[in-house]
Scaffold this motif. Structure first.
Motif, PDB file in Angstrom:
ATOM      1  N   VAL A 122       1.072  -1.252   0.025  1.00  0.00           N
ATOM      2  CA  VAL A 122      -0.197  -0.052   0.020  1.00  0.00           C
ATOM      3  C   VAL A 122       1.091   1.355   0.020  1.00  0.00           C
ATOM      4  CG1 VAL A 122      -1.687   1.240   1.214  1.00  0.00           C
ATOM      5  CG2 VAL A 122      -1.880  -1.261   1.268  1.00  0.00           C
ATOM      6  N   LEU A 123       0.914   1.880  -1.145  1.00  0.00           N
ATOM      7  CA  LEU A 123       1.559   3.147  -1.221  1.00  0.00           C
ATOM      8  C   LEU A 123       0.748   4.373  -1.068  1.00  0.00           C
ATOM      9  CD1 LEU A 123       4.305   4.704  -1.973  1.00  0.00           C
ATOM     10  CD2 LEU A 123       3.676   4.619  -4.341  1.00  0.00           C
ATOM     11  N   ASN A 124       1.091   5.239  -0.164  1.00  0.00           N
ATOM     12  CA  ASN A 124       0.291   6.444   0.296  1.00  0.00           C
ATOM     13  C   ASN A 124       1.279   7.630   0.014  1.00  0.00           C
ATOM     14  OD1 ASN A 124      -2.209   5.365   1.616  1.00  0.00           O
ATOM     15  ND2 ASN A 124      -0.770   4.499   2.873  1.00  0.00           N
ATOM     16  N   LEU A 125       0.716   8.427  -0.760  1.00  0.00           N
ATOM     17  CA  LEU A 125       1.407   9.604  -1.305  1.00  0.00           C
ATOM     18  C   LEU A 125       0.644  10.899  -0.963  1.00  0.00           C
ATOM     19  CD1 LEU A 125       3.663  11.128  -3.170  1.00  0.00           C
ATOM     20  CD2 LEU A 125       1.966  10.946  -5.102  1.00  0.00           C
ATOM     21  N   VAL A 126       1.162  11.653   0.355  1.00  0.00           N
ATOM     22  CA  VAL A 126       0.315  12.553   0.840  1.00  0.00           C
ATOM     23  C   VAL A 126       0.503  13.826   0.052  1.00  0.00           C
ATOM     24  CG1 VAL A 126       0.236  13.943   3.049  1.00  0.00           C
ATOM     25  CG2 VAL A 126       0.476  11.695   3.073  1.00  0.00           C
ATOM     26  N   LEU A 127      -0.404  14.436  -0.448  1.00  0.00           N
ATOM     27  CA  LEU A 127      -0.460  15.809  -1.195  1.00  0.00           C
ATOM     28  C   LEU A 127      -0.961  17.187  -0.306  1.00  0.00           C
ATOM     29  CD1 LEU A 127      -2.766  14.466  -4.055  1.00  0.00           C
ATOM     30  CD2 LEU A 127      -0.096  14.464  -3.858  1.00  0.00           C
ATOM     31  N   GLN A 128      -1.558  16.810   0.833  1.00  0.00           N
ATOM     32  CA  GLN A 128      -1.873  17.935   1.693  1.00  0.00           C
ATOM     33  C   GLN A 128      -2.369  17.452   3.026  1.00  0.00           C
ATOM     34  OE1 GLN A 128      -6.010  19.620   1.120  1.00  0.00           O
ATOM     35  NE2 GLN A 128      -5.254  21.660   1.882  1.00  0.00           N
ATOM     36  N   GLY A 129      -1.835  18.133   4.244  1.00  0.00           N
ATOM     37  CA  GLY A 129      -2.073  17.707   5.329  1.00  0.00           C
ATOM     38  C   GLY A 129      -1.037  16.695   5.958  1.00  0.00           C
ATOM     39  N   SER A 130      -1.499  15.816   6.685  1.00  0.00           N
ATOM     40  CA  SER A 130      -0.574  14.781   7.859  1.00  0.00           C
ATOM     41  C   SER A 130      -1.426  13.724   8.084  1.00  0.00           C
ATOM     42  CB  SER A 130      -0.026  15.738   8.829  1.00  0.00           C
ATOM     43  OG  SER A 130       0.620  14.677   9.676  1.00  0.00           O
ATOM     44  N   ALA A 131      -0.797  12.490   7.678  1.00  0.00           N
ATOM     45  CA  ALA A 131      -1.510  11.384   8.021  1.00  0.00           C
ATOM     46  C   ALA A 131      -0.538  10.234   8.940  1.00  0.00           C
ATOM     47  CB  ALA A 131      -1.610  10.492   6.573  1.00  0.00           C
ATOM     48  N   LEU A 133       3.330   0.781   2.923  1.00  0.00           N
ATOM     49  CA  LEU A 133       3.135  -0.446   4.075  1.00  0.00           C
ATOM     50  C   LEU A 133       2.953  -1.828   3.241  1.00  0.00           C
ATOM     51  CD1 LEU A 133      -0.097   1.369   5.657  1.00  0.00           C
ATOM     52  CD2 LEU A 133       2.328   1.525   6.235  1.00  0.00           C
ATOM     53  N   SER A 134       4.042  -2.744   3.915  1.00  0.00           N
ATOM     54  CA  SER A 134       3.994  -4.105   3.548  1.00  0.00           C
ATOM     55  C   SER A 134       2.693  -4.825   4.226  1.00  0.00           C
ATOM     56  CB  SER A 134       5.510  -4.797   3.344  1.00  0.00           C
ATOM     57  OG  SER A 134       6.322  -3.868   2.655  1.00  0.00           O
ATOM     58  N   THR A 135       1.779  -5.040   3.705  1.00  0.00           N
ATOM     59  CA  THR A 135       0.580  -5.722   4.459  1.00  0.00           C
ATOM     60  C   THR A 135       0.741  -7.014   4.834  1.00  0.00           C
ATOM     61  OG1 THR A 135      -0.698  -6.101   2.624  1.00  0.00           O
ATOM     62  CG2 THR A 135      -0.996  -3.925   3.597  1.00  0.00           C
ATOM     63  N   GLN A 136       0.408  -7.532   5.946  1.00  0.00           N
ATOM     64  CA  GLN A 136       0.673  -8.851   6.501  1.00  0.00           C
ATOM     65  C   GLN A 136      -0.760  -9.574   6.843  1.00  0.00           C
ATOM     66  OE1 GLN A 136       3.924 -10.250   6.690  1.00  0.00           O
ATOM     67  NE2 GLN A 136       4.434  -8.309   5.498  1.00  0.00           N
ATOM     68  N   ALA A 137      -0.794 -10.922   6.769  1.00  0.00           N
ATOM     69  CA  ALA A 137      -1.915 -11.516   7.092  1.00  0.00           C
ATOM     70  C   ALA A 137      -2.090 -11.384   8.485  1.00  0.00           C
ATOM     71  CB  ALA A 137      -1.832 -12.831   6.972  1.00  0.00           C
ATOM     72  N   ASN A 138      -3.666 -11.199   8.844  1.00  0.00           N
ATOM     73  CA  ASN A 138      -3.957 -11.247  10.373  1.00  0.00           C
ATOM     74  C   ASN A 138      -3.475  -9.938  11.081  1.00  0.00           C
ATOM     75  OD1 ASN A 138      -5.358 -13.738  10.231  1.00  0.00           O
ATOM     76  ND2 ASN A 138      -3.143 -14.676  10.452  1.00  0.00           N
ATOM     77  N   VAL A 139      -2.997  -9.033  10.346  1.00  0.00           N
ATOM     78  CA  VAL A 139      -2.522  -7.666  10.852  1.00  0.00           C
ATOM     79  C   VAL A 139      -3.502  -6.521  10.062  1.00  0.00           C
ATOM     80  CG1 VAL A 139      -0.851  -5.766  10.857  1.00  0.00           C
ATOM     81  CG2 VAL A 139      -0.213  -8.227  11.008  1.00  0.00           C
ATOM     82  N   SER A 140      -3.929  -5.747  11.348  1.00  0.00           N
ATOM     83  CA  SER A 140      -4.922  -4.716  10.677  1.00  0.00           C
ATOM     84  C   SER A 140      -4.050  -3.295  10.718  1.00  0.00           C
ATOM     85  CB  SER A 140      -6.212  -4.527  11.755  1.00  0.00           C
ATOM     86  OG  SER A 140      -5.695  -4.448  13.018  1.00  0.00           O
ATOM     87  N   TYR A 141      -4.674  -2.505  10.023  1.00  0.00           N
ATOM     88  CA  TYR A 141      -4.132  -1.141   9.580  1.00  0.00           C
ATOM     89  C   TYR A 141      -5.130  -0.057   9.849  1.00  0.00           C
ATOM     90  CZ  TYR A 141      -0.650  -4.115   7.979  1.00  0.00           C
ATOM     91  OH  TYR A 141       0.233  -5.254   7.668  1.00  0.00           O
ATOM     92  N   SER A 142      -4.585   1.029  10.580  1.00  0.00           N
ATOM     93  CA  SER A 142      -5.662   2.229  10.474  1.00  0.00           C
ATOM     94  C   SER A 142      -5.157   3.474   9.920  1.00  0.00           C
ATOM     95  CB  SER A 142      -6.046   2.356  11.856  1.00  0.00           C
ATOM     96  OG  SER A 142      -4.767   2.706  12.765  1.00  0.00           O
ATOM     97  N   GLU A 143      -5.759   4.475   9.651  1.00  0.00           N
ATOM     98  CA  GLU A 143      -5.255   5.721   9.196  1.00  0.00           C
ATOM     99  C   GLU A 143      -5.956   6.920   9.713  1.00  0.00           C
ATOM    100  OE1 GLU A 143      -4.491   7.751   4.814  1.00  0.00           O
ATOM    101  OE2 GLU A 143      -6.163   6.396   4.997  1.00  0.00           O
ATOM    102  N   LEU A 144      -5.174   7.883  10.174  1.00  0.00           N
ATOM    103  CA  LEU A 144      -5.604   8.821  10.879  1.00  0.00           C
ATOM    104  C   LEU A 144      -5.242  10.511  10.280  1.00  0.00           C
ATOM    105  CD1 LEU A 144      -7.102  10.397  13.558  1.00  0.00           C
ATOM    106  CD2 LEU A 144      -4.802  10.252  14.394  1.00  0.00           C
ATOM    107  N   ASN A 145      -6.250  11.298   9.937  1.00  0.00           N
ATOM    108  CA  ASN A 145      -5.719  12.640   9.517  1.00  0.00           C
ATOM    109  C   ASN A 145      -5.402  13.176  11.073  1.00  0.00           C
ATOM    110  OD1 ASN A 145      -5.608  15.330   8.886  1.00  0.00           O
ATOM    111  ND2 ASN A 145      -7.487  15.478   7.821  1.00  0.00           N
ATOM    112  N   THR A 146      -4.090  13.482  11.065  1.00  0.00           N
ATOM    113  CA  THR A 146      -3.691  14.263  12.409  1.00  0.00           C
ATOM    114  C   THR A 146      -3.977  15.596  12.590  1.00  0.00           C
ATOM    115  OG1 THR A 146      -1.564  14.837  11.437  1.00  0.00           O
ATOM    116  CG2 THR A 146      -1.986  12.666  12.425  1.00  0.00           C
ATOM    117  N   ARG A 147      -4.585  16.263  11.602  1.00  0.00           N
ATOM    118  CA  ARG A 147      -4.757  17.686  11.582  1.00  0.00           C
ATOM    119  C   ARG A 147      -6.356  17.821  12.182  1.00  0.00           C
ATOM    120  NH1 ARG A 147      -0.777  20.298   8.133  1.00  0.00           N
ATOM    121  NH2 ARG A 147       1.238  19.179   8.710  1.00  0.00           N
ATOM    122  N   ALA A 148      -6.684  18.762  13.199  1.00  0.00           N
ATOM    123  CA  ALA A 148      -7.915  19.179  13.494  1.00  0.00           C
ATOM    124  C   ALA A 148      -8.425  20.289  12.490  1.00  0.00           C
ATOM    125  CB  ALA A 148      -7.784  19.580  14.937  1.00  0.00           C
ATOM    126  N   ASN A 149      -7.747  20.786  11.891  1.00  0.00           N
ATOM    127  CA  ASN A 149      -8.419  22.094  11.023  1.00  0.00           C
ATOM    128  C   ASN A 149      -7.911  21.976   9.494  1.00  0.00           C
ATOM    129  OD1 ASN A 149      -5.619  22.664  11.310  1.00  0.00           O
ATOM    130  ND2 ASN A 149      -5.936  24.557  12.420  1.00  0.00           N
TER     131      ASN A 149
END
Length: 234
Positions: free
Chosen positions: A64-73, A93-109
């Motif tokens: 999973v390749l994430n390219l951030v264009l604006q903000g912070s993750a 992210l090199s995903t693995q079996a039986n592993v879960s992944y989350s994503e958060l926008n760290t900016r409140a504004n």
């Protein structure tokens, strides 16, 4: 052969906290003719509202390749790994079996805007669970590759991902290793010319193009352009 896929043809979602455009079938958007392209399974552009998050979820065996264009993750997994990615950075992210992944926008504004790609991973290859890089200020650089050449992110698949940042009137010609590639305009207008077919396609902001049986592609920017060329021998 070069076949365009315009942004207007893509699937979309608007859940309030999330706005998205899907190149291939994803979530509620389903097209049996667009289940991916070679080893490229997912190509999404998504905007997460301030403070919004994706709750933990599992993935198939993909990079999973994430390219951030604006903000912070912030990306976390159930094994305790965490990586924070700012605008102008990318994480793999090199995903693995039986592993879960989350994503958060760290900016409140501030919204989080990012591109996300899923690429099938070879079953016999393993890489670091998380990788991160700061994107150089360059007309062209290698964002990801099978062996991490030139400091690129290392994939578990024979795929090369090129990042292009061109000024109006600039052009670049890139060799294509495999029978298939995909060109994605992140923003800007571009002319794509194949060396074998001599076919040309004009792409606008958010458009993409399927590239088949071309050994070289010339990309010409008619406006400020940021784009990805995904070279897929398999």
């Amino acid at each position: 052969m070069i076949t365009s896929r315009t942004a207007k043809e893509c699937g979309t979602a608007d859940f309030g906290w999330l706005q998205a455009r899907y190149t291939f079938s994803f979530g509620h958007y389903f097209d049996p003719k667009l289940m991916g392209y070679a080893s490229l399974r997912v190509l999404n552009q998504e905007v997460l509202a301030p403070g919004a998050s994706f709750q933990p979820r599992t993935y198939p065996r993909v990079d999973v390749l994430n390219l951030v264009l604006q903000g912070s993750a912030e990306y976390r997994d159930s094994e305790g790994n965490c990586v924070r990615v700012e605008a102008g950075e990318a994480a793999l992210l090199s995903t693995q079996a039986n592993v879960s992944y989350s994503e958060l926008n760290t900016r409140a504004n501030q919204p989080l805007t990012r591109m996300q790609l899923w690429l099938d991973a070879c079953p016999e290859h393993e890489n670091p669970l998380t990788q991160k890089m700061t994107l150089p200020d360059a007309k062209h650089f290698l964002l990801a590759s099978p062996d991490g050449e030139n400091g690129s992110l290392q994939l578990r698949q024979n795929v090369w991902i090129h990042h292009l940042d061109l000024k109006p009137g600039e052009q670049i010609s890139l060799p294509i290793r495999g029978p298939r590639a995909y060109l994605q305009s992140i923003h800007g207008q571009v002319d794509a010319l194949g060396a074998v077919s001599h076919e040309s396609q004009k792409l606008a902001c958010g458009d993409g193009a399927f590239i088949h049986q071309e050994n070289n592609l010339t990309v010409s920017a008619s406006t400020p352009l940021r784009a990805l060329l995904i070279d897929m021998p398999v």
